[in-house]
Design a protein around this motif. Structure first.
Motif, PDB file in Angstrom:
ATOM      1  N   LEU A 429       0.823  -1.206   0.000  1.00  0.00           N
ATOM      2  CA  LEU A 429       0.000   0.000   0.000  1.00  0.00           C
ATOM      3  C   LEU A 429       0.860   1.259   0.000  1.00  0.00           C
ATOM      4  O   LEU A 429       0.670   2.163  -0.829  1.00  0.00           O
ATOM      5  CB  LEU A 429      -0.926  -0.022   1.215  1.00  0.00           C
ATOM      6  N   LEU A 430       1.821   1.329   0.900  1.00  0.00           N
ATOM      7  CA  LEU A 430       2.653   2.527   0.975  1.00  0.00           C
ATOM      8  C   LEU A 430       3.532   2.658  -0.261  1.00  0.00           C
ATOM      9  O   LEU A 430       3.809   3.768  -0.723  1.00  0.00           O
ATOM     10  CB  LEU A 430       3.496   2.493   2.246  1.00  0.00           C
ATOM     11  N   GLY A 431       3.965   1.534  -0.808  1.00  0.00           N
ATOM     12  CA  GLY A 431       4.754   1.577  -2.040  1.00  0.00           C
ATOM     13  C   GLY A 431       3.948   2.117  -3.215  1.00  0.00           C
ATOM     14  O   GLY A 431       4.440   2.941  -3.992  1.00  0.00           O
ATOM     15  N   ASP A 432       2.691   1.662  -3.349  1.00  0.00           N
ATOM     16  CA  ASP A 432       1.839   2.145  -4.439  1.00  0.00           C
ATOM     17  C   ASP A 432       1.541   3.631  -4.278  1.00  0.00           C
ATOM     18  O   ASP A 432       1.521   4.391  -5.264  1.00  0.00           O
ATOM     19  CB  ASP A 432       0.535   1.352  -4.476  1.00  0.00           C
ATOM     20  N   LEU A 433       1.294   4.069  -3.051  1.00  0.00           N
ATOM     21  CA  LEU A 433       1.017   5.489  -2.826  1.00  0.00           C
ATOM     22  C   LEU A 433       2.252   6.338  -3.124  1.00  0.00           C
ATOM     23  O   LEU A 433       2.149   7.444  -3.658  1.00  0.00           O
ATOM     24  CB  LEU A 433       0.556   5.713  -1.381  1.00  0.00           C
ATOM     25  N   ALA A 438       0.236  11.645  -8.070  1.00  0.00           N
ATOM     26  CA  ALA A 438      -0.557  12.628  -7.338  1.00  0.00           C
ATOM     27  C   ALA A 438      -1.378  11.880  -6.297  1.00  0.00           C
ATOM     28  O   ALA A 438      -1.502  10.653  -6.367  1.00  0.00           O
ATOM     29  CB  ALA A 438      -1.477  13.393  -8.294  1.00  0.00           C
ATOM     30  N   PRO A 439      -1.928  12.589  -5.303  1.00  0.00           N
ATOM     31  CA  PRO A 439      -2.787  11.907  -4.333  1.00  0.00           C
ATOM     32  C   PRO A 439      -3.876  11.088  -5.026  1.00  0.00           C
ATOM     33  O   PRO A 439      -4.537  11.554  -5.943  1.00  0.00           O
ATOM     34  CB  PRO A 439      -3.386  13.057  -3.519  1.00  0.00           C
ATOM     35  N   VAL A 440      -4.052   9.876  -4.563  1.00  0.00           N
ATOM     36  CA  VAL A 440      -4.946   8.934  -5.229  1.00  0.00           C
ATOM     37  C   VAL A 440      -6.352   9.065  -4.653  1.00  0.00           C
ATOM     38  O   VAL A 440      -6.531   8.963  -3.435  1.00  0.00           O
ATOM     39  CB  VAL A 440      -4.434   7.497  -5.037  1.00  0.00           C
ATOM     40  N   ASP A 471      -0.753  13.373   2.703  1.00  0.00           N
ATOM     41  CA  ASP A 471      -0.312  14.049   1.495  1.00  0.00           C
ATOM     42  C   ASP A 471      -0.311  13.125   0.279  1.00  0.00           C
ATOM     43  O   ASP A 471      -0.162  13.585  -0.857  1.00  0.00           O
ATOM     44  CB  ASP A 471       1.091  14.628   1.704  1.00  0.00           C
ATOM     45  N   ARG A 472      -0.460  11.843   0.485  1.00  0.00           N
ATOM     46  CA  ARG A 472      -0.434  10.888  -0.624  1.00  0.00           C
ATOM     47  C   ARG A 472      -1.794  10.267  -0.906  1.00  0.00           C
ATOM     48  O   ARG A 472      -1.931   9.463  -1.818  1.00  0.00           O
ATOM     49  CB  ARG A 472       0.562   9.752  -0.325  1.00  0.00           C
TER      50      ARG A 472
END
Length: 607
Positions: A429-433, A438-440, A471-472
């Protein structure tokens, strides 16, 4: 005086082989614990603690709010602090756990030296504590360790201060013990049992006569300390009953009590005393001891035979076993009333519910065998022993039990590390974000039940757990064209809205439902209820325009874009139509594509 103590300690470390051996044992344990703890990661209740402190604020009322019957404001604040330093980086809480373990180890060594002096007899109790598998779950699970390791720290250090008080009668030593108690109670309500342990120790070794005579003896000599301990204990207990007690103590008297006693005494505690359990029953990430019949019998036999041999060759040895008896009996009653009555007797096998027993039994073993310096009564030799008088035999027994205990602990740690579901989930999850440009726009959903129980809602929502990554992310209830959600493996995937309900074909040919400034209500081919529904509206707009969309009790104001687009929005709890209005003058929207469903990630969509 402090300088004298420091010089004496330094001299012991440099020249005393017993102290050097003890420090080597502590170092070996800490190295093993470092491997086990740094290889672990967050699990279950850890996320609830993080989510609570990050989202509900740092007020004392939030930190002290009971959690499953536990009141642990210091643990909550420490959770917040470790997450503030490095969100979802387990190396930070692992370092804190290891530091707590080192403080507990130091406390036991200081206590043993204060009680018995620098003699070889202190090494077996030290080894029992350092390597016993009972302590492994709380060494590597933050939610368990952050309250139970402080209790062990307090047990050793408060008892060390209390021993100084009993010897010298100076109230400042009792005050120091009380400060340790107050610190421990801020982490864990069960620390209150330490006061009972101090009382038992005092009655057994620093008084004489019948029980009433011993009570009078202590009151005449130590009333100031007794009053201090009583004020803290009664005050805290009264507050806990009001704030944290979530079960009736009367529930301890139920049909499950014999099974709980068997589980906690024979299969858990006694097996661990012999180096067990050597076999675990694994479930998801956790495990409970499941020793085979030979290990269980060996544990009981070893406890009985060693206690019998100590009894035969040492006077006043049996009273030492009141200490583990008190703590184990209290744990049995608490687990039976507060856990077993809700979820069944199997939970009583979990070492978390007797995590302090290795610490308490270690002290008891020393008291049963060794003379206590300055005590009114204590164990003394009365007959030759084929075990205790042969250091090589004691060393062999201790070594075998310690090696077996380390094997048992390693089995638990390896499973804990390998079975962690949350680590790959949040890594993905953190890797994809991080990789997203831009924020998803994300649907705010709960994390999988295997990571955090649904009963924790809303703390189990992704938006709560990812507060440090605002922020992500863009958790939203309405989006145009692009809408994503997190799949069961933690990957961010496009959201698909399977069709549960749809609007019938509109009356205006290829335009379907023609919507202008006056608005239009579009019926569905059936109602939806119980929430969790999303509406997808595929549309063609003649120009950009404000728009208002209502689906049940959910209403949104947004903008339609010129051309062909899709609007996604979270619907209300129940509805059977969608209302679109608020368009600008001379703007026309056509749609023949209004569907409702519960969204799923694209990777999990099976049409």
């Amino acid at each position: 005086m402090t300088g004298l103590h420091e010089r004496t300690a330094a001299r012991l470390v440099r020249h005393d082989r017993v102290v050097q051996a003890a420090l080597a044992m502590v170092a070996a344990q800490l190295l093993f614990r470092a491997w086990a703890t740094y290889g672990a990661w967050f699990f279950g209740d850890d996320f609830a603690f993080i989510s609570r402190m990050n989202n509900l604020g740092l007020a004392p009322g939030v930190a002290a709010r009971p959690y499953a019957g536990h009141v642990m404001p210091a643990g909550m604040y420490l959770t917040w602090l470790t997450d503030l330093v490095a969100p979802f980086d387990f190396r930070v809480p692992a370092t804190v756990l290891l530091a707590m373990q080192a403080l507990a180890d130091a406390g036991l060594l200081v206590l043993l030296l204060r009680l018995f002096g620098a003699r070889r007899g202190i090494l077996p109790p030290l080894a029992l504590y350092l390597f016993c598998a009972i302590s492994m779950p709380i060494a590597i699970w933050w939610a368990a360790g952050v309250n139970q390791l402080p209790m062990q720290v307090v047990w050793f250090w408060a008892l060390a201060c209390h021993v100084s008080y009993l010897r010298r009668g100076r109230v400042r030593h009792a005050v120091h013990a009380c400060l340790w108690l107050l610190a421990g109670l801020a982490f864990y309500e069960k620390t209150l049992l330490v006061v009972g342990g101090l009382a038992l120790f005092s009655l057994c070794y620093f008084a004489r006569g019948s029980l009433p005579a011993r009570v009078r003896w202590l009151w005449q000599r130590y009333r100031a300390g007794i009053v201090l301990y009583a004020v803290i204990s009664c005050g805290y207990l009264a507050g806990y009953v009001v704030v944290g007690l979530n079960f009736s103590p009367a529930r301890a008297n139920n049909d499950a009590l014999p099974q709980v006693v068997s589980n906690m005494v024979v299969h858990a505690w006694a097996a661990a005393m012999a180096g067990g359990p050597l076999h675990w029953q694994y479930f998801q990430q956790g495990a409970v001891p499941q020793p085979n019949i030979l290990v269980a019998l060996a544990g009981v036999a070893l406890v009985v035979l060693v206690a019998r041999e100590i009894r035969r060759c040492r006077t006043r040895s049996l009273r030492a076993w009141l200490l583990p008896g008190f703590f184990l009996g209290s744990s049995i009653l608490l687990v039976t009333a507060g856990r077993v009555s809700f979820v069944g007797a199997q939970i009583s096998l979990d070492y978390r519910y007797q995590g302090e027993l290795a610490a308490v039994t270690a002290v008891a073993l020393g008291c049963a065998v060794l003379p206590i310096r300055g005590a009114v009564e204590c164990a003394e030799p009365r007959a030759a022993s084929e075990l205790l008088d042969h250091p090589s035999r004691v060393a062999a027994l201790v070594s075998v039990v310690s090696v077996l205990a380390t094997v048992s602990s390693a089995q638990y740690a390896v499973h804990w590390q390998d079975a962690n579901i949350a680590r790959p989930y949040f890594s993905h999850l953190l890797g994809d974000l991080e990789q997203a440009p831009a924020p998803v726009p994300l649907i705010d959903d709960a994390v999988p039940d295997t990571i955090m129980w649904p009963i924790g809602y809303p703390l189990n929502l992704q938006s709560y757990l990812l507060r440090d990554f605002r922020d992500r992310t863009d958790f939203t209830e309405i989006a145009t064209d692009r809408l994503s959600m997190v799949d069961g493996h933690g990957h961010v995937e496009p959201a698909v809205v399977p069709v549960a309900r749809r609007a019938p074909t509109g009356p205006h040919g290829s335009c379907g439902y023609r919507i202008r400034a006056s608005g239009r209500t579009i019926p569905l081919n059936g109602p939806v209820a119980y929430g969790g529904w999303w509406v997808r509206i595929g549309y063609l707009a003649s120009a950009a325009s404000p728009v208002r969309v209502v689906a049940g009790d959910a209403a949104y104001t947004t903008t339609v874009q010129p051309g062909v687009h899709a609007l996604y929005l979270r619907g209300g709890i129940q509805f059977d139509q969608v209302r679109i209005s608020g368009l600008g003058e001379n703007v026309t929207v056509c749609t023949n594509d209004v569907t409702v469903g519960r969204p799923v990630p694209r990777t999990e969509f099976h049409p």
